[in-house]
Design an enzyme around this catalytic site. Structure first.
Site, PDB file in Angstrom:
ATOM      1  N   GLU A  91       0.795  -1.213   0.000  1.00 17.01           N
ATOM      2  CA  GLU A  91       0.000   0.000   0.000  1.00 17.01           C
ATOM      3  C   GLU A  91       0.834   1.273   0.000  1.00 17.01           C
ATOM      4  OE1 GLU A  91      -4.065  -1.639   2.007  1.00 17.01           O
ATOM      5  OE2 GLU A  91      -2.574  -0.814   3.337  1.00 17.01           O
ATOM      6  N   CYS A 104       3.211   8.423   1.418  1.00 17.61           N
ATOM      7  CA  CYS A 104       3.795   7.463   2.351  1.00 17.61           C
ATOM      8  C   CYS A 104       3.970   6.148   1.597  1.00 17.61           C
ATOM      9  CB  CYS A 104       2.835   7.304   3.533  1.00 17.61           C
ATOM     10  SG  CYS A 104       3.372   6.072   4.706  1.00 17.61           S
ATOM     11  N   CYS A 111       6.962  -7.301   7.001  1.00 20.79           N
ATOM     12  CA  CYS A 111       8.151  -6.839   7.719  1.00 20.79           C
ATOM     13  C   CYS A 111       8.598  -7.947   8.664  1.00 20.79           C
ATOM     14  CB  CYS A 111       7.853  -5.576   8.513  1.00 20.79           C
ATOM     15  SG  CYS A 111       9.313  -4.903   9.336  1.00 20.79           S
ATOM     16  N   CYS A 115       7.524  -5.791  15.433  1.00 18.10           N
ATOM     17  CA  CYS A 115       7.086  -4.871  16.492  1.00 18.10           C
ATOM     18  C   CYS A 115       5.666  -5.284  16.869  1.00 18.10           C
ATOM     19  CB  CYS A 115       7.116  -3.426  16.022  1.00 18.10           C
ATOM     20  SG  CYS A 115       8.773  -2.902  15.531  1.00 18.10           S
ATOM     21  N   CYS A 118       2.315  -3.380  15.610  1.00 14.66           N
ATOM     22  CA  CYS A 118       2.252  -3.009  14.184  1.00 14.66           C
ATOM     23  C   CYS A 118       1.595  -4.118  13.373  1.00 14.66           C
ATOM     24  CB  CYS A 118       3.666  -2.753  13.675  1.00 14.66           C
ATOM     25  SG  CYS A 118       3.763  -2.515  11.897  1.00 14.66           S
ATOM     26  N   CYS A 338      -1.323   5.069   9.993  1.00 17.54           N
ATOM     27  CA  CYS A 338      -0.066   4.402  10.346  1.00 17.54           C
ATOM     28  C   CYS A 338      -0.315   3.066  10.993  1.00 17.54           C
ATOM     29  CB  CYS A 338       0.638   5.156  11.455  1.00 17.54           C
ATOM     30  SG  CYS A 338       1.529   6.506  10.976  1.00 17.54           S
TER      31      CYS A 338
HETATM   32  N1  SAH Z   1       9.565   0.198   9.650  1.00 20.70           N
HETATM   33  C1  SAH Z   1       9.704   1.592   9.788  1.00 20.70           C
HETATM   34  C2  SAH Z   1       8.722   2.377   8.952  1.00 20.70           C
HETATM   35  C3  SAH Z   1       7.303   1.894   8.829  1.00 20.70           C
HETATM   36  S1  SAH Z   1       6.231   2.093  10.176  1.00 20.70           S
HETATM   37  C4  SAH Z   1       9.597   1.988  11.239  1.00 20.70           C
HETATM   38  O1  SAH Z   1       9.220   1.159  12.047  1.00 20.70           O
HETATM   39  O2  SAH Z   1       9.949   3.127  11.527  1.00 20.70           O
HETATM   40  C5  SAH Z   1       5.891   3.839  10.294  1.00 20.70           C
HETATM   41  C6  SAH Z   1       5.549   4.281  11.721  1.00 20.70           C
HETATM   42  O3  SAH Z   1       4.257   3.798  12.132  1.00 20.70           O
HETATM   43  C7  SAH Z   1       6.547   3.753  12.729  1.00 20.70           C
HETATM   44  O4  SAH Z   1       6.900   4.737  13.672  1.00 20.70           O
HETATM   45  C8  SAH Z   1       5.739   2.655  13.371  1.00 20.70           C
HETATM   46  O5  SAH Z   1       6.250   2.284  14.604  1.00 20.70           O
HETATM   47  C9  SAH Z   1       4.369   3.254  13.430  1.00 20.70           C
HETATM   48  N2  SAH Z   1       3.297   2.283  13.697  1.00 20.70           N
HETATM   49  C10 SAH Z   1       3.301   0.969  13.428  1.00 20.70           C
HETATM   50  N3  SAH Z   1       2.134   0.400  13.845  1.00 20.70           N
HETATM   51  C11 SAH Z   1       1.393   1.385  14.376  1.00 20.70           C
HETATM   52  C12 SAH Z   1       0.087   1.437  14.939  1.00 20.70           C
HETATM   53  N4  SAH Z   1      -0.674   0.347  15.009  1.00 20.70           N
HETATM   54  N5  SAH Z   1      -0.362   2.619  15.377  1.00 20.70           N
HETATM   55  C13 SAH Z   1       0.393   3.733  15.255  1.00 20.70           C
HETATM   56  N6  SAH Z   1       1.624   3.764  14.718  1.00 20.70           N
HETATM   57  C14 SAH Z   1       2.120   2.590  14.285  1.00 20.70           C
HETATM   58 FE1  SF4 Z   2       8.387  -3.369  10.751  1.00 19.16          FE
HETATM   59 FE2  SF4 Z   2       6.122  -2.376  11.714  1.00 19.16          FE
HETATM   60 FE3  SF4 Z   2       8.279  -2.554  13.279  1.00 19.16          FE
HETATM   61 FE4  SF4 Z   2       8.220  -0.729  11.293  1.00 19.16          FE
HETATM   62  S1  SF4 Z   2       6.879  -0.784  13.097  1.00 19.16           S
HETATM   63  S2  SF4 Z   2       9.904  -2.140  11.830  1.00 19.16           S
HETATM   64  S3  SF4 Z   2       7.028  -1.894   9.764  1.00 19.16           S
HETATM   65  S4  SF4 Z   2       7.167  -4.287  12.377  1.00 19.16           S
END
Ligand code: SAH
Ligand code: SF4
Length: 361
Positions: A91, A104, A111, A115, A118, A338
């Site tokens: 996306e 974005c 990934c 995390c 996420c 996000c």
């Molecule tokens: N992998 C990279 C970039 C993609 S995620 C990273 O982790 O930085 C972009 C942002 O969205 C990151 O700060 C991530 O931690 C945040 N994010 C992921 N899941 C989320 C959620 N469920 N609610 C709010 N922010 C989230």
């Molecule tokens: Fe990967 Fe999501 Fe962690 Fe970013 S926040 S590094 S996309 S698992």
């Protein structure tokens, strides 16, 4: 197999053209056709000699990812789902604001970094996107929206905050960044292109050397104990190392601060004591904070912090002199926020089973 010219930045394209016995300026022309005019057919390139077009048609192609779906939210946010093969989709989201238009984009199918908050991370990992699939997202969005009536580009900023960890797909991301910044490509300023990383320290050092663009770091916690549980990569590169890497990055960065992203998870990392701890943690790193209210998804196991807690957290940081923004949730009606970018990921790890198991347990 034909060579996909969308995988090359200007250096790569020039090299390719020289191997074909063509002059370097031809590479610039083709680059402009592909990225500024949105051409995907050599026969559109009217200032190339017919003989060169015939040669290109025989040996090369401009293959953009196919569009599976596009959606527009009532607030103007737009989302595209692009086909990246074998049932997978990634996306791309466009967020219009008064002063800028931000795209974005995604860097991987899924990934691998897991995390816990996420949705992309929970889906597992399939593969890296190619440079053409990364830049293809900008290509599509640019084609869909073009320029303003004043001939300004609608997309003024790019953030690599979609699906995936950009620095885990280093070479392809750097090639795509090079095309974004190139005057014969999208001509974006380094300050307006942001890579977001969960903290891959060695790759942050490499990025600083080869393609220093603006950097956002997903901090999300004020101490290692909390960060270890929500960003597992922290066990490899703990906060002290991450802070040192941020300081090193700033020596070459186009902006004089790092943006720290901080997802607000109720009861996990959003208490006043965390805010005070955070102030101490970042004391040697010029930075701004971007607080992201957690965007829920099914079975996440987390809750969004209350508005009151977010306000208190923000006030503590602001009183200590930091610039703090709270990210507005956009595109709610099309799941474009996000961490909600789910796309379509066929997991190649056993991740999904593992999570499903946890949910059942
Ligand atoms: N992998 C990279 C970039 C993609 S995620 C990273 O982790 O930085 C972009 C942002 O969205 C990151 O700060 C991530 O931690 C945040 N994010 C992921 N899941 C989320 C959620 N469920 N609610 C709010 N922010 C989230
Ligand atoms: Fe990967 Fe999501 Fe962690 Fe970013 S926040 S590094 S996309 S698992």
């Amino acid at each position: 197999m034909k060579t996909n010219l969308l995988n090359f930045d200007l250096n790569g394209l020039t090299e390719h053209f020289s191997q074909m016995g063509e002059k370097p300026f031809r590479a610039k022309q083709v680059m402009r056709w592909m990225h500024q005019s949105g051409a995907s057919d050599f026969d559109e390139m009217t200032d190339l000699a017919k003989s060169l077009r015939t040669k290109l048609n025989a040996e090369a192609c401009i293959q953009v990812p196919e569009l599976m779906m596009s959606q527009e939210s009532s607030d103007g946010t737009r989302k595209w789902l692009l086909d990246v093969g074998t049932g997978n989709g990634v996306e791309t989201v466009f967020i219009p604001e008064a002063e800028r238009g931000t795209l974005c984009i995604s860097s991987q199918v899924g990934c691998a970094l897991e995390c816990t908050f996420c949705s992309t991370g929970r889906q597992g990992f399939n593969r890296n996107l190619t440079a053409s699939e990364i830049i293809g997202q900008l290509w599509w969005a640019n084609k869909a929206m073009g320029v303003t009536p004043k001939n300004e580009r609608v997309i003024s900023n790019v953030v690599m905050m979609g699906m995936g960890e950009p620095l885990a797909n280093f070479d392809n991301v750097v090639t795509a960044l090079s095309i974004m910044l190139d005057d014969h490509g999208y001509g974006l300023s380094r300050r307006r292109v942001t890579v977001s990383t969960s903290g891959m320290v060695p790759q942050m050092d490499r990025l600083k050397e080869v393609m220093p663009v603006a950097l956002a770091v997903s901090l999300h916690a004020s101490n290692d104990a909390v960060r270890d549980t929500i960003v597992p990569l922290n066990k490899k590169y703990p906060l002290k190392e991450l802070m040192a890497a941020c300081q090193r990055y700033l020596v070459k960065a186009p902006r004089d601060f790092i943006t720290f992203e901080y997802v607000m998870l109720d009861g996990v990392n959003d208490l006043a004591k965390h805010a005070y701890e955070l102030i101490d943690l970042v004391k040697d790193v010029p930075c701004k904070f971007n607080l992201i209210p957690f965007n829920p998804f099914p079975n996440s196991g987390y809750e969004r912090s209350s508005n009151e807690n977010i306000r208190i957290f923000k006030d503590i940081l602001q009183q200590a002199g930091f610039v703090v923004t709270v990210r507005k949730t956009r595109g709610d009606d099309i799941d474009a926020a996000c961490g909600q970018l789910a796309g379509q990921v066929q997991d190649k790890t056993r991740r999904q089973q593992k999570w499903q198991q946890l949910i059942v347990d």
